[in-house]
Design an enzyme around this catalytic site. Sequence first.
Site, PDB file in Angstrom:
ATOM      1  N   GLU A 166      -5.991 -33.096 -10.857  1.00  0.00           N
ATOM      2  CA  GLU A 166      -7.532 -32.981 -10.546  1.00  0.00           C
ATOM      3  C   GLU A 166      -7.974 -32.767  -9.136  1.00  0.00           C
ATOM      4  O   GLU A 166      -8.638 -33.807  -8.687  1.00  0.00           O
ATOM      5  CB  GLU A 166      -8.182 -34.105 -11.148  1.00  0.00           C
ATOM      6  CG  GLU A 166      -7.633 -34.087 -12.742  1.00  0.00           C
ATOM      7  CD  GLU A 166      -8.600 -34.963 -13.313  1.00  0.00           C
ATOM      8  OE1 GLU A 166      -9.343 -35.735 -12.923  1.00  0.00           O
ATOM      9  OE2 GLU A 166      -8.579 -35.111 -14.570  1.00  0.00           O
ATOM     10  N   TYR A 169     -12.594 -33.406 -21.060  1.00  0.00           N
ATOM     11  CA  TYR A 169     -12.907 -34.628 -21.792  1.00  0.00           C
ATOM     12  C   TYR A 169     -14.455 -34.208 -22.657  1.00  0.00           C
ATOM     13  O   TYR A 169     -14.449 -34.766 -23.718  1.00  0.00           O
ATOM     14  CB  TYR A 169     -13.190 -35.624 -21.148  1.00  0.00           C
ATOM     15  CG  TYR A 169     -11.831 -36.461 -20.554  1.00  0.00           C
ATOM     16  CD1 TYR A 169     -11.267 -35.950 -19.664  1.00  0.00           C
ATOM     17  CD2 TYR A 169     -11.271 -37.474 -21.242  1.00  0.00           C
ATOM     18  CE1 TYR A 169     -10.093 -36.515 -18.996  1.00  0.00           C
ATOM     19  CE2 TYR A 169      -9.997 -38.166 -20.829  1.00  0.00           C
ATOM     20  CZ  TYR A 169      -9.472 -37.664 -19.478  1.00  0.00           C
ATOM     21  OH  TYR A 169      -8.353 -38.111 -19.131  1.00  0.00           O
ATOM     22  N   TRP A 197      -4.748 -38.943 -23.208  1.00  0.00           N
ATOM     23  CA  TRP A 197      -5.005 -39.941 -22.328  1.00  0.00           C
ATOM     24  C   TRP A 197      -5.777 -41.115 -22.795  1.00  0.00           C
ATOM     25  O   TRP A 197      -6.782 -40.948 -23.277  1.00  0.00           O
ATOM     26  CB  TRP A 197      -5.958 -39.324 -21.233  1.00  0.00           C
ATOM     27  CG  TRP A 197      -6.306 -40.504 -20.190  1.00  0.00           C
ATOM     28  CD1 TRP A 197      -7.227 -41.540 -20.066  1.00  0.00           C
ATOM     29  CD2 TRP A 197      -5.582 -40.590 -18.983  1.00  0.00           C
ATOM     30  NE1 TRP A 197      -7.039 -42.087 -19.052  1.00  0.00           N
ATOM     31  CE2 TRP A 197      -5.877 -41.638 -18.366  1.00  0.00           C
ATOM     32  CE3 TRP A 197      -4.272 -40.232 -18.282  1.00  0.00           C
ATOM     33  CZ2 TRP A 197      -5.418 -42.326 -17.042  1.00  0.00           C
ATOM     34  CZ3 TRP A 197      -3.760 -40.789 -17.207  1.00  0.00           C
ATOM     35  CH2 TRP A 197      -4.236 -41.765 -16.677  1.00  0.00           C
ATOM     36  N   TRP A 255     -10.266 -46.726 -12.358  1.00  0.00           N
ATOM     37  CA  TRP A 255     -10.744 -46.545 -11.019  1.00  0.00           C
ATOM     38  C   TRP A 255     -11.876 -47.176 -10.528  1.00  0.00           C
ATOM     39  O   TRP A 255     -11.769 -48.700 -10.784  1.00  0.00           O
ATOM     40  CB  TRP A 255     -10.826 -44.865 -10.889  1.00  0.00           C
ATOM     41  CG  TRP A 255      -9.755 -44.128 -11.386  1.00  0.00           C
ATOM     42  CD1 TRP A 255      -9.486 -43.543 -12.376  1.00  0.00           C
ATOM     43  CD2 TRP A 255      -8.493 -44.279 -10.543  1.00  0.00           C
ATOM     44  NE1 TRP A 255      -8.337 -42.704 -12.450  1.00  0.00           N
ATOM     45  CE2 TRP A 255      -7.489 -43.257 -11.307  1.00  0.00           C
ATOM     46  CE3 TRP A 255      -7.954 -44.552  -9.412  1.00  0.00           C
ATOM     47  CZ2 TRP A 255      -6.354 -42.906 -10.938  1.00  0.00           C
ATOM     48  CZ3 TRP A 255      -6.558 -44.156  -8.895  1.00  0.00           C
ATOM     49  CH2 TRP A 255      -5.890 -43.324  -9.766  1.00  0.00           C
TER      50      TRP A 255
HETATM   51  C1  PNW Z   1      -9.360 -38.304 -15.100  1.00  0.00           C
HETATM   52  N1  PNW Z   1     -15.335 -35.858 -15.218  1.00  0.00           N
HETATM   53  O1  PNW Z   1     -10.297 -38.335 -14.420  1.00  0.00           O
HETATM   54  C2  PNW Z   1      -8.213 -38.919 -14.498  1.00  0.00           C
HETATM   55  O2  PNW Z   1      -7.025 -37.905 -14.213  1.00  0.00           O
HETATM   56  C3  PNW Z   1      -7.455 -40.161 -14.946  1.00  0.00           C
HETATM   57  O3  PNW Z   1      -6.889 -40.912 -14.033  1.00  0.00           O
HETATM   58  C4  PNW Z   1      -8.732 -41.002 -15.646  1.00  0.00           C
HETATM   59  O4  PNW Z   1      -8.442 -42.319 -16.150  1.00  0.00           O
HETATM   60  C5  PNW Z   1      -9.129 -40.203 -16.943  1.00  0.00           C
HETATM   61  O5  PNW Z   1      -9.657 -38.942 -16.523  1.00  0.00           O
HETATM   62  C6  PNW Z   1     -10.631 -40.907 -17.358  1.00  0.00           C
HETATM   63  O6  PNW Z   1     -11.733 -40.875 -16.648  1.00  0.00           O
HETATM   64  C7  PNW Z   1     -11.466 -37.727 -14.698  1.00  0.00           C
HETATM   65  O7  PNW Z   1     -16.180 -36.685 -14.825  1.00  0.00           O
HETATM   66  C8  PNW Z   1     -12.895 -38.469 -14.312  1.00  0.00           C
HETATM   67  O8  PNW Z   1     -15.379 -34.964 -15.814  1.00  0.00           O
HETATM   68  C9  PNW Z   1     -14.020 -37.835 -14.313  1.00  0.00           C
HETATM   69  C10 PNW Z   1     -14.073 -36.515 -14.887  1.00  0.00           C
HETATM   70  C11 PNW Z   1     -13.001 -36.047 -15.525  1.00  0.00           C
HETATM   71  C12 PNW Z   1     -11.592 -36.588 -15.426  1.00  0.00           C
END
Ligand code: PNW
Length: 480
Positions: free
Chosen positions: A174, A318, A427, A435
Amino acid sequence: LDDGPDFHYGQFPNGFFWSVATSAYQIEGGWNEDGKGMSIWDTFSHVPGRIEDGTTGDMACDSYHKYKEDVQMIKALGVKHYRFSLSWARILPFGIGIEPNAKGIEYYSNLINELIANGIQPAVTLYHWDLPQSLEDRGGWLNESIIVPAFANYARTCYKAFGDRVKFWITLNEPFITANAGYGRGKKAPGLTGEGDLVYIAGHNLLKAHAQAYRIYQREFQSTQKGFVGITLNIVYKEPLNPDNPLDVEAAERAMQFDMGWFANPIYGDGDYPEVMKKQVAMKSQQQGLYQSRLPEFTDAEKKNIKGTSDFFGLNTYTTRRVEHFVQPFDKPSFSRDQDVREQTDPSWPRSGSPWLLAYPEGMRGLLNWVKNHYGMVPIYVTENGISDRNGTLEDYHRIYYYKFYLNNILKAINMDGVRVIGYTAWSLMDNYEWEKGYLERFGLYHVDFTDPSRPRTPKASAKYYAEIIANNGFPSPTS
Ligand code: PNW
């Protein structure tokens, strides 16, 4: 949880890669053990006020010591792959050098061997946000002449040490989030705020570093190791708020080009940033009175070097947003205002433990079709998908709902729309350090008790459900 009239019964392709994921800082702990160097997340999480619940990843799930137990949990799911990441600072404590930290290599070597002995293939991410602090001290992702060669050297070190056994590599997790959250809004490490400028510079160097890591594998390792190297991009899928309004349709496409095309077009498209992104940022920069665009440019040689540097399309997704056309002010420049859009969610979508994450399973099918329509038949590997809650309940029926209908929409995309999807990754394996939210938001198939020093893991209802889908390789018709 009823199937409903639109449910699609059927199976995933033979050899589909079922997987489950974690990342180093989120689970390992052992933050200062065995010669590991400091990473930007070690620094960031120790700064008071940065993390919502005031916690750190110092111990996290303690996977640095409990990896054998992790492997048994992974095995119980029946997955073929385990996606995890390497801590750069565990392998190269200062981020650079040719002599890696032997203890760091040993830890990952043991984990990889344990996985393979249990019939699970490792899918390894080189960089999941935990940059060695000493590289950040030299500018981190903003300093091309430091970061690009350092990442290339790190990648080579990993291919050399583990490439005999690791056949799936993901260079970056990402880059959008690294650039936006790390160097734009400053919510994640290293916490810099440069919403209108640093964000684009970080993105530019992330792309160059990724390309170098891919080319090194291609030149030095591919012929002997015969693995695959790709990148993982995240996206919040965008639908037009009013599909009958051409301005909203254009706005949704523009937002997709900024959020996904930013990295996808250089790699899977023509080697350069999307036209509409170049146009928008140049226009906003000019309105501000700048003499050149805040979006950096690639030379022709760089475009050529970046184009085609991924063997698969790693996709993390997501949720979805509805987008409308909205002219944003140019005097507070930012990545999001450069797009001239406004986003919202639908009140009918189920919420989660994360404010940004609402469940909208149909969005998954729309997104997969979008990727196919823009980048062709590149094999898509869903490298993250899942949902959170705040209590880590073992009766996580909302998570079962989420996996069931997101996966059903992937199956529809494969069987009804002809999209090429080669794998799916939940996930996450277990509750972990989310985080800047600390341990407040839980995504695990397994519960972890963070109040107990032995960090016990317990399967949730969703773990059993996921294992069942995998055992069936899909959704058998109830009548057959
Ligand atoms: C991912 N959004 O982060 C990361 O790869 C993981 O480490 C994290 O734990 C997981 O998603 C859950 O948050 C994201 O705002 C954070 O769209 C935010 C977004 C997408 C992915």
